[in-house]
Design a protein around this motif. Structure first.
Motif, mmCIF file in Angstrom:
data_model
loop_
_atom_site.group_PDB
_atom_site.id
_atom_site.type_symbol
_atom_site.label_atom_id
_atom_site.label_comp_id
_atom_site.label_asym_id
_atom_site.label_seq_id
_atom_site.Cartn_x
_atom_site.Cartn_y
_atom_site.Cartn_z
ATOM 1 N N ASP A 5 0.819 -1.215 0.000
ATOM 2 C CA ASP A 5 0.000 0.000 0.000
ATOM 3 C C ASP A 5 0.852 1.264 0.000
ATOM 4 O OD1 ASP A 5 -2.372 -1.410 -0.015
ATOM 5 O OD2 ASP A 5 -2.457 -1.540 2.172
ATOM 6 N N ARG A 6 2.163 1.120 0.010
ATOM 7 C CA ARG A 6 3.080 2.261 0.095
ATOM 8 C C ARG A 6 3.430 2.779 -1.305
ATOM 9 N NH1 ARG A 6 8.894 2.216 0.647
ATOM 10 N NH2 ARG A 6 9.525 4.286 1.314
ATOM 11 N N ILE A 7 3.341 4.087 -1.503
ATOM 12 C CA ILE A 7 3.732 4.706 -2.762
ATOM 13 C C ILE A 7 5.251 4.867 -2.764
ATOM 14 C CG2 ILE A 7 3.566 6.775 -4.197
ATOM 15 C CD1 ILE A 7 0.741 7.166 -2.997
ATOM 16 N N VAL A 8 5.916 4.292 -3.791
ATOM 17 C CA VAL A 8 7.378 4.344 -3.869
ATOM 18 C C VAL A 8 7.868 5.036 -5.139
ATOM 19 C CG1 VAL A 8 7.702 2.317 -2.404
ATOM 20 C CG2 VAL A 8 7.533 2.032 -4.886
ATOM 21 N N GLY A 9 6.964 5.549 -5.946
ATOM 22 C CA GLY A 9 7.368 6.232 -7.171
ATOM 23 C C GLY A 9 6.171 6.688 -7.970
ATOM 24 N N ILE A 10 6.464 7.196 -9.170
ATOM 25 C CA ILE A 10 5.420 7.690 -10.058
ATOM 26 C C ILE A 10 5.780 7.339 -11.503
ATOM 27 C CG2 ILE A 10 6.504 9.973 -10.232
ATOM 28 C CD1 ILE A 10 3.639 11.116 -10.373
ATOM 29 N N THR A 11 4.786 6.936 -12.275
ATOM 30 C CA THR A 11 5.022 6.655 -13.687
ATOM 31 C C THR A 11 4.953 7.963 -14.458
ATOM 32 O OG1 THR A 11 2.685 6.159 -14.038
ATOM 33 C CG2 THR A 11 4.143 4.290 -13.634
ATOM 34 N N THR A 12 5.754 8.039 -15.524
ATOM 35 C CA THR A 12 5.769 9.238 -16.354
ATOM 36 C C THR A 12 5.240 8.970 -17.752
ATOM 37 O OG1 THR A 12 8.035 8.805 -17.061
ATOM 38 C CG2 THR A 12 7.731 10.177 -15.095
#
Length: 68
Positions: A5-12
């Protein structure tokens, strides 16, 4: 980009690779998730998908295909 459930990045960005029959995404992730072979999830149009960090291109990694 998610680890549980942890956000570890973002898609571009991303797209479907017809030659390799897989979806590809470009993402910025925390350094501990950037090593080749590391797995995590990302959301694609609301669906959770599994991703693996690659070090080589998905298509023709040895650069053996003829070019124009």
């Amino acid at each position: 980009v998610l680890d549980g459930d942890r956000i570890v990045g973002i898609t571009t960005g991303g797209a479907y690779g017809h030659r390799v029959a897989k979806t590809h995404a470009f993402a910025y992730v925390e350094p501990e998730y950037a090593s080749p072979g590391t797995c995590f999830d990302f959301l694609l149009l609301g669906d959770r998908r599994r991703a693996t960090v690659r070090v080589e291109p998905a298509y023709d990694p040895q650069n053996e295909r003829m070019r124009a």
